[in-house]
Write a protein that holds these residues in place. Structure first.
Motif, PDB file in Angstrom:
ATOM      1  N   LEU A   1       0.820  -1.205   0.000  1.00  0.00           N
ATOM      2  CA  LEU A   1       0.000   0.000   0.000  1.00  0.00           C
ATOM      3  C   LEU A   1       0.854   1.255   0.000  1.00  0.00           C
ATOM      4  CD1 LEU A   1      -2.904  -1.030   2.393  1.00  0.00           C
ATOM      5  CD2 LEU A   1      -2.925  -0.853  -0.100  1.00  0.00           C
ATOM      6  N   ARG A   2       1.964   1.222   0.709  1.00  0.00           N
ATOM      7  CA  ARG A   2       2.874   2.372   0.649  1.00  0.00           C
ATOM      8  C   ARG A   2       3.372   2.573  -0.784  1.00  0.00           C
ATOM      9  NH1 ARG A   2       5.154   5.047   4.746  1.00  0.00           N
ATOM     10  NH2 ARG A   2       4.633   4.426   6.870  1.00  0.00           N
ATOM     11  N   SER A   3       3.718   1.492  -1.448  1.00  0.00           N
ATOM     12  CA  SER A   3       4.193   1.592  -2.832  1.00  0.00           C
ATOM     13  C   SER A   3       3.083   2.085  -3.746  1.00  0.00           C
ATOM     14  CB  SER A   3       4.703   0.232  -3.316  1.00  0.00           C
ATOM     15  OG  SER A   3       5.794  -0.206  -2.532  1.00  0.00           O
ATOM     16  N   LEU A   4       1.841   1.687  -3.472  1.00  0.00           N
ATOM     17  CA  LEU A   4       0.715   2.126  -4.292  1.00  0.00           C
ATOM     18  C   LEU A   4       0.526   3.635  -4.187  1.00  0.00           C
ATOM     19  CD1 LEU A   4      -1.777   1.812  -6.036  1.00  0.00           C
ATOM     20  CD2 LEU A   4      -3.046   1.086  -3.997  1.00  0.00           C
ATOM     21  N   GLY A   5       0.580   4.176  -2.975  1.00  0.00           N
ATOM     22  CA  GLY A   5       0.458   5.619  -2.807  1.00  0.00           C
ATOM     23  C   GLY A   5       1.543   6.368  -3.548  1.00  0.00           C
ATOM     24  N   ASP A   6       2.779   5.847  -3.494  1.00  0.00           N
ATOM     25  CA  ASP A   6       3.888   6.481  -4.225  1.00  0.00           C
ATOM     26  C   ASP A   6       3.649   6.424  -5.732  1.00  0.00           C
ATOM     27  OD1 ASP A   6       5.141   6.981  -1.823  1.00  0.00           O
ATOM     28  OD2 ASP A   6       6.454   5.215  -1.932  1.00  0.00           O
ATOM     29  N   ALA A   7       3.146   5.285  -6.214  1.00  0.00           N
ATOM     30  CA  ALA A   7       2.920   5.128  -7.651  1.00  0.00           C
ATOM     31  C   ALA A   7       1.835   6.083  -8.145  1.00  0.00           C
ATOM     32  CB  ALA A   7       2.530   3.685  -7.968  1.00  0.00           C
ATOM     33  N   VAL A   8       0.788   6.274  -7.345  1.00  0.00           N
ATOM     34  CA  VAL A   8      -0.282   7.197  -7.729  1.00  0.00           C
ATOM     35  C   VAL A   8       0.261   8.622  -7.813  1.00  0.00           C
ATOM     36  CG1 VAL A   8      -2.445   8.250  -6.955  1.00  0.00           C
ATOM     37  CG2 VAL A   8      -2.151   5.764  -6.841  1.00  0.00           C
ATOM     38  N   SER A   9       1.049   9.025  -6.815  1.00  0.00           N
ATOM     39  CA  SER A   9       1.596  10.384  -6.807  1.00  0.00           C
ATOM     40  C   SER A   9       2.578  10.601  -7.962  1.00  0.00           C
ATOM     41  CB  SER A   9       2.300  10.655  -5.470  1.00  0.00           C
ATOM     42  OG  SER A   9       1.360  10.675  -4.409  1.00  0.00           O
ATOM     43  N   GLU A  10       3.404   9.612  -8.243  1.00  0.00           N
ATOM     44  CA  GLU A  10       4.371   9.744  -9.340  1.00  0.00           C
ATOM     45  C   GLU A  10       3.661   9.838 -10.687  1.00  0.00           C
ATOM     46  OE1 GLU A  10       6.960   6.448  -8.959  1.00  0.00           O
ATOM     47  OE2 GLU A  10       7.843   7.131  -7.053  1.00  0.00           O
ATOM     48  N   ARG A  11       2.643   9.019 -10.867  1.00  0.00           N
ATOM     49  CA  ARG A  11       1.896   9.047 -12.129  1.00  0.00           C
ATOM     50  C   ARG A  11       1.170  10.394 -12.275  1.00  0.00           C
ATOM     51  NH1 ARG A  11       0.876   8.279 -17.339  1.00  0.00           N
ATOM     52  NH2 ARG A  11      -1.253   7.610 -17.784  1.00  0.00           N
ATOM     53  N   TYR A  12       0.622  10.904 -11.182  1.00  0.00           N
ATOM     54  CA  TYR A  12      -0.037  12.215 -11.216  1.00  0.00           C
ATOM     55  C   TYR A  12       0.963  13.287 -11.641  1.00  0.00           C
ATOM     56  CZ  TYR A  12      -2.377  16.439  -9.557  1.00  0.00           C
ATOM     57  OH  TYR A  12      -2.932  17.694  -9.485  1.00  0.00           O
ATOM     58  N   ASP A  13       2.144  13.260 -11.066  1.00  0.00           N
ATOM     59  CA  ASP A  13       3.157  14.255 -11.419  1.00  0.00           C
ATOM     60  C   ASP A  13       3.584  14.134 -12.886  1.00  0.00           C
ATOM     61  OD1 ASP A  13       3.113  15.284  -8.870  1.00  0.00           O
ATOM     62  OD2 ASP A  13       4.842  14.129  -8.177  1.00  0.00           O
ATOM     63  N   ASP A  14       3.671  12.897 -13.395  1.00  0.00           N
ATOM     64  CA  ASP A  14       4.040  12.712 -14.798  1.00  0.00           C
ATOM     65  C   ASP A  14       3.034  13.385 -15.724  1.00  0.00           C
ATOM     66  OD1 ASP A  14       6.273  11.268 -14.143  1.00  0.00           O
ATOM     67  OD2 ASP A  14       5.338   9.302 -14.438  1.00  0.00           O
ATOM     68  N   ILE A  15       1.761  13.313 -15.356  1.00  0.00           N
ATOM     69  CA  ILE A  15       0.715  13.857 -16.221  1.00  0.00           C
ATOM     70  C   ILE A  15       0.601  15.367 -16.083  1.00  0.00           C
ATOM     71  CG2 ILE A  15      -1.803  13.944 -16.551  1.00  0.00           C
ATOM     72  CD1 ILE A  15      -1.848  10.949 -15.973  1.00  0.00           C
ATOM     73  N   TRP A  16       0.663  15.850 -14.849  1.00  0.00           N
ATOM     74  CA  TRP A  16       0.333  17.252 -14.615  1.00  0.00           C
ATOM     75  C   TRP A  16       1.546  18.169 -14.523  1.00  0.00           C
ATOM     76  CZ3 TRP A  16      -4.293  19.141 -15.504  1.00  0.00           C
ATOM     77  CH2 TRP A  16      -5.377  18.283 -15.478  1.00  0.00           C
ATOM     78  N   SER A  17       2.751  17.626 -14.459  1.00  0.00           N
ATOM     79  CA  SER A  17       3.950  18.473 -14.459  1.00  0.00           C
ATOM     80  C   SER A  17       4.376  18.710 -15.906  1.00  0.00           C
ATOM     81  CB  SER A  17       5.090  17.807 -13.683  1.00  0.00           C
ATOM     82  OG  SER A  17       4.718  17.634 -12.331  1.00  0.00           O
ATOM     83  N   VAL A  18       4.358  19.952 -16.333  1.00  0.00           N
ATOM     84  CA  VAL A  18       4.646  20.292 -17.726  1.00  0.00           C
ATOM     85  C   VAL A  18       6.077  20.809 -17.829  1.00  0.00           C
ATOM     86  CG1 VAL A  18       3.971  21.704 -19.691  1.00  0.00           C
ATOM     87  CG2 VAL A  18       2.232  20.865 -18.096  1.00  0.00           C
ATOM     88  N   ASP A  19       6.882  20.133 -18.643  1.00  0.00           N
ATOM     89  CA  ASP A  19       8.267  20.548 -18.868  1.00  0.00           C
ATOM     90  C   ASP A  19       8.285  21.507 -20.058  1.00  0.00           C
ATOM     91  OD1 ASP A  19      10.968  20.814 -18.861  1.00  0.00           O
ATOM     92  OD2 ASP A  19      11.390  18.837 -19.720  1.00  0.00           O
ATOM     93  N   VAL A  20       8.219  22.793 -19.775  1.00  0.00           N
ATOM     94  CA  VAL A  20       8.117  23.811 -20.823  1.00  0.00           C
ATOM     95  C   VAL A  20       9.519  24.334 -21.156  1.00  0.00           C
ATOM     96  CG1 VAL A  20       7.145  26.053 -21.437  1.00  0.00           C
ATOM     97  CG2 VAL A  20       5.842  24.470 -19.987  1.00  0.00           C
ATOM     98  N   PRO A  21       9.905  24.311 -22.435  1.00  0.00           N
ATOM     99  CA  PRO A  21      11.203  24.899 -22.804  1.00  0.00           C
ATOM    100  C   PRO A  21      11.261  26.366 -22.382  1.00  0.00           C
ATOM    101  CG  PRO A  21      10.263  23.656 -24.633  1.00  0.00           C
ATOM    102  CD  PRO A  21       9.209  23.730 -23.588  1.00  0.00           C
ATOM    103  N   PRO A  22      12.407  26.832 -21.905  1.00  0.00           N
ATOM    104  CA  PRO A  22      12.483  28.224 -21.423  1.00  0.00           C
ATOM    105  C   PRO A  22      12.171  29.246 -22.502  1.00  0.00           C
ATOM    106  CG  PRO A  22      14.674  27.228 -21.582  1.00  0.00           C
ATOM    107  CD  PRO A  22      13.683  26.128 -21.756  1.00  0.00           C
ATOM    108  N   GLU A  23      12.379  28.885 -23.766  1.00  0.00           N
ATOM    109  CA  GLU A  23      12.121  29.831 -24.849  1.00  0.00           C
ATOM    110  C   GLU A  23      10.682  29.758 -25.361  1.00  0.00           C
ATOM    111  OE1 GLU A  23      13.966  26.135 -26.811  1.00  0.00           O
ATOM    112  OE2 GLU A  23      13.974  27.190 -24.890  1.00  0.00           O
ATOM    113  N   ALA A  24       9.835  28.925 -24.745  1.00  0.00           N
ATOM    114  CA  ALA A  24       8.475  28.731 -25.236  1.00  0.00           C
ATOM    115  C   ALA A  24       7.614  29.960 -24.968  1.00  0.00           C
ATOM    116  CB  ALA A  24       7.854  27.504 -24.583  1.00  0.00           C
ATOM    117  N   LEU A  25       6.650  30.182 -25.870  1.00  0.00           N
ATOM    118  CA  LEU A  25       5.637  31.226 -25.699  1.00  0.00           C
ATOM    119  C   LEU A  25       4.458  30.609 -24.962  1.00  0.00           C
ATOM    120  CD1 LEU A  25       4.377  34.004 -26.291  1.00  0.00           C
ATOM    121  CD2 LEU A  25       3.584  33.062 -28.491  1.00  0.00           C
ATOM    122  N   ASP A  26       4.166  31.113 -23.768  1.00  0.00           N
ATOM    123  CA  ASP A  26       3.090  30.569 -22.935  1.00  0.00           C
ATOM    124  C   ASP A  26       1.853  31.447 -23.099  1.00  0.00           C
ATOM    125  OD1 ASP A  26       1.461  29.436 -21.049  1.00  0.00           O
ATOM    126  OD2 ASP A  26       2.988  29.349 -19.470  1.00  0.00           O
TER     127      ASP A  26
END
Length: 421
Positions: A325-350
């Motif tokens: 269960l501890r591993s499951l909680g970590d996996a859920v949080s990591e997967r959430y971060d993969d989806i919602w963390s956006v790696d934007v190039p510094p030169e990108a127009l936002d």
């Protein structure tokens, strides 16, 4: 000598009269005037005195308890006396009504009942809490609310100053459920009644600023799931299934509903696929259909065995949570971060958050400053496909761009890479 009371009501009155002679030594008022007595129950000579001693140090609370028991036991007709501490009233400060107060909302769903969905939902909540986040657990399965039993909590549900219900707290997890506000009778609510009750709880529950709220949905894709999708900004869903082909087929249809409503599927939990034999210590598969979950083509966050420790985990401390269960909680949080963390190039127009006119002005200015062959990156909060024809119009003598790549990072973010002709 006064006569012995012959009815429960008469005995209760006699006990109350005796307790009113007991005084709080510090405030020099009776225990009733001090607000220490919450209720008195009498049944066949047994007296239960409900008290609120939360503001007393432990030794003083024990002394008051002993004094009350002695006073009640002295009343004629009392065979046994008990003093019970009422649950502490939650702090009403710093609370906000509405499930949207959380930084992220994660639903736990299943296509069928009996696959361990509520156990997984409570396990994710406990695991994320043990990792340091503040967590709320919302039981949306109004026809069969199991979370209170799994988390070993009960009412009463208190209200804040505005009359909004306050979740019950256990092991640093805030818990709200219809099951906390009803008796053990089944809730035979029709669609409209269920929709209204759940919508009110979503809007009015007064949370203490949780980082994450886990929603335990009922099985299937009925009214409650649809109500939740309409009323709650869900950031991701975890599906629970057994590795049985029929359950997996139903899961595939259910997860499509969420994706059609722009809810990312964080992954799948395969539950009860095997058990460990007590005699030989070897794992044994409970299903023999190969690996049907692979056909879902979604990340498998955990494969949980049929294990008694998973059934007992709510009674143990956070430090003793099963490793799975501890591993499951970590996996859920990591997967959430993969989806919602956006790696934007510094030169990108936002252009996220801009109105239409400002969007086009910013894009035209950016595009005009590029030399031929230079790349251009754009981050948008809506589908940027129409941008391609607009850039073609800004270029001379071309019918299409050589490069125009779009990646949808999550339901609210698109990344574009193109090259100036």
């Amino acid at each position: 000598m006064s006569p012995t009371p012959t009815t429960d009501e008469a005995l209760q009155n006699a006990v109350e009269a005796e307790l009113r002679t007991v005084r709080d030594p510090e405030a020099d008022v009776s225990v009733f005037e001090a607000g220490l007595i919450e209720n008195i129950h009498t049944t066949d000579g047994t007296v239960i005195i409900e008290v609120d001693l939360h503001d007393f140090p432990p030794q003083e609370a024990e002394s008051v308890t002993a004094t009350l028991m002695k006073a009640a036991s002295a009343v004629d007709g009392v065979r046994r006396a008990h003093v019970e501490q009422v649950p502490s009233r939650p702090d009403t400060d710093g609370r906000t009504a509405g499930i949207g107060t959380a930084d992220r909302v994660i639903a736990v769903a299943s296509a069928k009942g009996g696959v361990g969905k509520s156990t997984v939902a409570t396990g994710i909540a406990r695991s994320i809490s043990a990792a340091g986040d503040s967590v709320g657990l919302f039981d949306a399965d109004i026809h069969g609310p199991n979370v209170p039993e799994l988390m070993e909590v009960s009412g009463p549900v208190h209200s804040d100053d505005d009359g909004n219900p306050i979740p019950v707290e256990k092991r640093r997890v805030e818990i709200m459920s219809v099951g906390l506000m009803s008796d053990s009778a089944p809730l035979a609510w029709r669609g409209a009644m269920a929709h209204d009750a759940l919508s009110e709880l979503f809007e009015e529950t007064s949370w203490h600023d949780p980082d994450t709220i886990i929603i335990d949905l009922p099985p299937g894709t009925g009214d409650i799931a649809l109500t939740t999708l309409e009323a709650v900004p869900i950031d991701g869903v975890v599906f629970v299934t057994t590795p049985f082909h029929a359950a997996v087929s139903d899961t595939h249809r259910s997860l499509q509903l969420f994706e059609e409503n722009d809810v990312p599927v964080l992954g799948v939990v395969s539950n009860m696929g095997e058990f460990i034999c007590d005699n030989c210590g070897e794992p044994h598969d409970l299903f023999s259909d190969g690996d049907p979950i692979a056909a879902l083509n979604r990340p498998v966050l955990a494969e949980l065995p049929f294990d008694e420790t998973l059934q007992e985990f709510p009674t143990v401390s956070d430090q003793e949570l099963p490793a799975s269960l501890r591993s499951l909680g970590d996996a859920v949080s990591e997967r959430y971060d993969d989806i919602w963390s956006v790696d934007v190039p510094p030169e990108a127009l936002d252009i996220r958050g801009m109105n239409a006119e400002n969007r086009y002005d910013a894009i035209e200015n950016e595009f005009a400053e590029l030399e031929s062959g230079e790349p251009m990156y754009v981050v948008s909060d809506r589908d940027p496909s129409p941008l391609q024809s607009h850039l073609v119009d800004l270029s001379d003598g071309i019918e299409e761009l050589d490069t125009f790549a779009v990646k949808q990072q999550n339901p609210e973010t698109w990344l574009v890479r193109t090259v100036r002709p």
